[in-house]
Design an enzyme around this catalytic site. Structure first.
Site, mmCIF file in Angstrom:
data_model
loop_
_atom_site.group_PDB
_atom_site.id
_atom_site.type_symbol
_atom_site.label_atom_id
_atom_site.label_comp_id
_atom_site.label_asym_id
_atom_site.label_seq_id
_atom_site.Cartn_x
_atom_site.Cartn_y
_atom_site.Cartn_z
ATOM 1 C CE LYS A 1 1.291 -3.331 0.635
ATOM 2 N NZ LYS A 1 2.538 -2.623 1.139
ATOM 3 C CE LYS B 1 9.436 -4.901 -2.588
ATOM 4 N NZ LYS B 1 8.470 -5.325 -1.937
#
Length: 245
Positions: free
Chosen positions: A119, A187
């Site tokens: 991911k 992030k």
């Protein structure tokens, strides 16, 4: 959540929230059945996925590291892509739950952290694609090209990308509603940088894209749709976006 629940899926912003949702004072763990499977789909560092898996296993639970792609639209349609890793027993027990949310479940292996690693790599592509889509749109506007015509031409030509086609309509319509926010890529691209450093890998494009999202956040746009990383280019170049004029 009822006592004796056999499976739970956690999809929050980061590892800290996932840990709190499961093992914090109000967490779900006490209401799970022995041997229940925990599926965590939050985007996090691989080492955080491994820590959560170890905590789950210490409590007698199975664990699947299962980040997803597909966004809010995919989630509503039950058509996410799952990048999963976990033991054969965990993947088997989680299969009905994953089948309800996903169009495709990838099994990357038994080790927790493999799903999260995949991911993070995916988010490198997603973040850079959004940033470069914004850069192309901003350059076109600065150079006098009609932005709607620019969009039509690019989406019918070889330079198109899924992110350009999906995100730039938000800019054209001035729709800052966050399907995925600028803050998410602040992030996630930081996670890319952390992963790259951990394996001594240079990632200059991800680093530059990260700084653009940080810039947009610093200007007060962190909660806006991630397409509005284009505000960083607006601040640099003085362009007027379509709905700003």
């Amino acid at each position: 959540m009822p006592e004796g629940t056999e499976a739970v899926l956690v999809l929050v912003v980061n590892a800290q929230q996932a840990d709190a949702a499961l093992f914090g004072p109000e967490g779900a763990a006490p209401r799970l059945a022995p041997g229940a499977v925990i599926v965590v789909s939050s985007t996090m560092a691989p080492e955080d996925a491994r820590k959560l898996a170890a905590t789950a296993e210490a409590h007698g639970f199975l664990y699947v590291d299962a980040p997803v792609s597909g966004g809010a639209v995919g989630a509503r349609a039950g058509a996410m892509t799952v990048m999963g890793s976990g033991s054969a027993a965990a993947m088997e027990k989680a299969a009905p739950l994953l089948g309800a949310i996903a169009k495709k479940v990838w099994n990357l292996g038994e080790a927790p952290g493999l799903g999260s690693t995949m991911k993070v790599v995916h988010q490198l592509l997603a973040g850079v694609h959004i940033a470069v889509a914004a850069e192309a749109m901003a350059l076109g506007i600065k150079s006098g090209v009609d932005p709607r015509m620019l969009f039509e031409i690019v989406t019918g030509a070889a330079g198109n990308s899924w992110m350009f086609e999906n995100r730039m309509p938000h800019v054209l319509e001035g729709d800052e509603t966050p399907r995925s926010a600028v803050d998410i890529f602040v992030k996630d691209l930081a996670l890319v940088g952390d992963l790259a450093r951990s394996v001594a890998f240079p990632a200059p494009l991800a680093a530059q894209a990260h700084q653009l999202f940080v810039s947009a956040r610093a200007q007060g746009h962190g909660g806006k749709d991630d397409a509005f990383v284009i505000r960083a280019y607006q601040a640099l170049s003085g362009i007027a976006l379509p709905k700003d004029t």
